[in-house]
Motif scaffolding. Structure first.
Motif: not given
Length: 78
Positions: A51-69
């Protein structure tokens, strides 16, 4: 994800300005959100490390999406 940017995300999707990379990030983030929820509720057998591994991946994706926005906002003077 990034609810405060919901209008911009919708606009990106509607006018075709969202590139394929952003859409892939957005989709994967939503998939991870669903998996995490199911793992935490016990619908899918998952230990805390997974679960923690998935949460970390999700957070990285959120940061990447934020940069795109932010990039989209600057390019479109929003």
């Amino acid at each position: 994800m990034l609810h405060e940017y919901r209008e911009i995300i919708t606009k990106m999707k509607e006018d075709g300005s969202a590139n394929a990379h952003f859409l892939k990030i957005f989709e994967r983030h939503n998939e991870l959100d669903d998996l995490i929820e199911k793992g935490e509720s016990g619908q899918i057998p998952m230990d805390d490390v997974e679960i923690e591994k998935l949460k970390k991946e999700k957070l990285l994706l959120k940061d990447e999406a934020y940069a795109e926005i932010i990039k989209y906002k600057k390019e479109n003077d929003l």
